[in-house]
Enzyme design. Structure first.
Site, PDB file in Angstrom:
ATOM      1  N   ASP A 141      -5.738 -13.932  13.284  1.00  0.00           N
ATOM      2  CA  ASP A 141      -6.728 -14.650  12.838  1.00  0.00           C
ATOM      3  C   ASP A 141      -7.888 -14.282  12.572  1.00  0.00           C
ATOM      4  O   ASP A 141      -8.614 -14.874  11.748  1.00  0.00           O
ATOM      5  CB  ASP A 141      -6.780 -15.806  13.579  1.00  0.00           C
ATOM      6  CG  ASP A 141      -5.338 -16.908  13.735  1.00  0.00           C
ATOM      7  OD1 ASP A 141      -4.391 -16.277  13.071  1.00  0.00           O
ATOM      8  OD2 ASP A 141      -5.257 -17.875  14.298  1.00  0.00           O
ATOM      9  N   ARG A 177       6.820 -25.580  -5.164  1.00  0.00           N
ATOM     10  CA  ARG A 177       7.759 -25.278  -3.928  1.00  0.00           C
ATOM     11  C   ARG A 177       6.794 -24.399  -2.885  1.00  0.00           C
ATOM     12  O   ARG A 177       5.795 -23.927  -3.427  1.00  0.00           O
ATOM     13  CB  ARG A 177       8.765 -24.187  -4.228  1.00  0.00           C
ATOM     14  CG  ARG A 177       9.832 -24.646  -5.294  1.00  0.00           C
ATOM     15  CD  ARG A 177      10.847 -25.674  -4.793  1.00  0.00           C
ATOM     16  NE  ARG A 177      11.971 -26.150  -5.753  1.00  0.00           N
ATOM     17  CZ  ARG A 177      13.129 -25.419  -5.805  1.00  0.00           C
ATOM     18  NH1 ARG A 177      13.272 -24.452  -5.032  1.00  0.00           N
ATOM     19  NH2 ARG A 177      13.726 -25.744  -6.732  1.00  0.00           N
ATOM     20  N   HIS A 211       5.825 -16.141  11.551  1.00  0.00           N
ATOM     21  CA  HIS A 211       5.917 -14.970  12.233  1.00  0.00           C
ATOM     22  C   HIS A 211       5.921 -13.656  11.544  1.00  0.00           C
ATOM     23  O   HIS A 211       5.732 -12.808  12.147  1.00  0.00           O
ATOM     24  CB  HIS A 211       6.596 -15.195  13.398  1.00  0.00           C
ATOM     25  CG  HIS A 211       6.215 -16.487  14.462  1.00  0.00           C
ATOM     26  ND1 HIS A 211       6.834 -17.594  14.277  1.00  0.00           N
ATOM     27  CD2 HIS A 211       5.303 -16.452  15.501  1.00  0.00           C
ATOM     28  CE1 HIS A 211       6.233 -18.324  15.169  1.00  0.00           C
ATOM     29  NE2 HIS A 211       5.292 -17.631  15.786  1.00  0.00           N
TER      30      HIS A 211
HETATM   31  O1  F6P Z   1      -3.596 -17.227  17.332  1.00  0.00           O
HETATM   32  C1  F6P Z   1      -2.878 -16.574  16.191  1.00  0.00           C
HETATM   33  C2  F6P Z   1      -1.733 -17.755  15.740  1.00  0.00           C
HETATM   34  O2  F6P Z   1      -1.057 -16.639  14.853  1.00  0.00           O
HETATM   35  C3  F6P Z   1      -2.126 -18.950  14.990  1.00  0.00           C
HETATM   36  O3  F6P Z   1      -2.657 -18.664  13.654  1.00  0.00           O
HETATM   37  C4  F6P Z   1      -1.267 -19.732  15.136  1.00  0.00           C
HETATM   38  O4  F6P Z   1      -1.499 -21.175  15.124  1.00  0.00           O
HETATM   39  C5  F6P Z   1      -0.549 -19.354  16.607  1.00  0.00           C
HETATM   40  O5  F6P Z   1      -0.817 -18.171  16.646  1.00  0.00           O
HETATM   41  C6  F6P Z   1       0.789 -19.489  16.598  1.00  0.00           C
HETATM   42  O6  F6P Z   1       1.186 -19.192  17.779  1.00  0.00           O
HETATM   43  P1  F6P Z   1       2.679 -19.400  18.194  1.00  0.00           P
HETATM   44  O7  F6P Z   1       3.418 -18.473  17.624  1.00  0.00           O
HETATM   45  O8  F6P Z   1       2.821 -18.876  19.810  1.00  0.00           O
HETATM   46  O9  F6P Z   1       3.359 -20.631  18.311  1.00  0.00           O
END
Ligand code: F6P
Length: 341
Positions: free
Chosen positions: A126, A265, A271
């Site tokens: 982030d 869309r 991830h």
């Molecule tokens: O803090 C990094 C981050 O990628 C955020 O942007 C996101 O909200 C969070 O991790 C998601 O985390 P997880 O994959 O553990 O749900």
């Protein structure tokens, strides 16, 4: 000297580069390194093993973390601090290098105040951690998101569609902004600026009026409408109080389609932007931050975090790094504003 190392919070490309740099620098000093598994769970439950040169061989290009990660919060347990103290003592450690974002390093700063020797290394895709100009993992995430936008462009044009890409970014829109600029998105929505659907649709209509019958919208998961809330998925909150975000793209999709009449869309990158091999930039940054952290540990400069300041690596107080998040300013957004006007 002997130090422990752990990786906490959401993983990101480059974590293995830091671990490798810490171990190699330690070995060059004749120091020992112990790896704790799964973030703060490792020292709390004394789940650890020595890290040798063999353990870190070949890991530089690998995403994720060989140590595993978790969102364990030591301050959610009455005996968390004491257990970490015992975990360190069990391995005769002088201190700990914690690689993490706002939550892991927030806990590191509090532990340091409680007398536990800790040094931080800033990580998060982030890019929103204070005390550093950039975190490793961000460059890789931007590269992945930009490639996604490039792919969306060609299919959006073929089908005359508006395609929305939802990227990560809980509190800050760095990934949305950088990938949006790099990918030539038509609309970029970030948490720092609540959006107005009328403005978004007017902008899209202006584009269609110019004869461009497709568009790309990039939205950070933490973006919200003016006067509205962020879109969260169910499932409660983690040990640091964060809800799982997601769904803003879907919300925009139906609104934009209803208002513009264009088929719209959504793609949620999820991830994919956190995994995979780090870019060369992230490998170098991770290595520089890891070397600096181990050097600070060797010198006993506890309570500090290695950080990137302009092009230099410096040590800053952990307390400064976790005092506030580094979000987008109007100046940061200026280039995108000018192009989108
Ligand atoms: O803090 C990094 C981050 O990628 C955020 O942007 C996101 O909200 C969070 O991790 C998601 O985390 P997880 O994959 O553990 O749900």
């Amino acid at each position: 000297m002997r130090v422990g190392v752990l990786t906490g919070g959401g993983d990101c490309p480059g974590l293995n580069g830091v671990i490798r740099a810490v171990v190699r620098r330690a070995v060059s000093y004749g120091d020992g390194v112990i790896g704790f598994r799964d973030g703060w769970r490792g020292p709390i439950e004394n789940d650890a093993h020595p890290l040798t040169l063999d353990d870190v061989r070949g890991i530089l290009p690998r995403g994720g973390t060989i140590l595993g990660s978790s969102r364990t919060n030591p301050f959610k347990r009455d005996d968390g601090v004491e257990r970490i103290r015992s975990g360190l003592a069990a391995h005769s450690l002088d201190g700990l290098i914690a690689i993490g974002g706002e939550d892991t390093l927030g806990a590191a700063a509090k532990l340091n105040e409680a007398g536990v020797n800790v040094i931080g290394v800033p990580k998060t895709i982030d890019n929103d951690l204070g005390g550093t100009d950039m975190t490793f993992g961000f460059d890789t995430a931007v590269q992945t998101a930009t490639e996604a936008i490039d792919r969306l462009h060609t299919t959006a044009e073929s089908h005359k569609r508006i395609l929305i890409l939802e990227v990560m970014g809980r509190h800050a829109g760095w990934i949305a902004l950088y990938s949006g600029i790099a990918g030539g998105a038509d609309v970029i929505l970030v948490p720092e600026r609540p959006f107005d659907l009328d403005d978004i649709c007017a902008r899209l209509e202006r584009r269609f009026a110019l004869g461009r019958h497709f568009a790309i919208v990039v939205v950070a998961e933490g973006a919200k409408p003016k006067g509205g809330d962020v879109a969260a998925l169910g499932g409660g909150v983690d040990e640091f109080g964060h809800a799982r975000l997601g769904g803003v793209g879907q919300r925009l999709e139906s609104e934009i389609q209803a208002r513009t009449g264009y088929e719209t869309r959504t793609t949620v990158l999820g991830h994919i932007q956190r995994g995979g091999t780090p870019t060369a930039f992230d490998r170098v940054l991770a290595t520089r931050l890891g070397v600096a952290a181990m050097e600070a540990a060797h010198e006993g400069r506890w309570g500090m975090m290695s950080s990137l300041r302009a092009t230099r690596i410096e040590m800053v107080p952990l307390s400064e790094a976790v005092a506030g998040l580094r979000t987008l300013s109007d100046e940061d957004l200026h280039v995108a504003d000018s192009l989108l006007a």
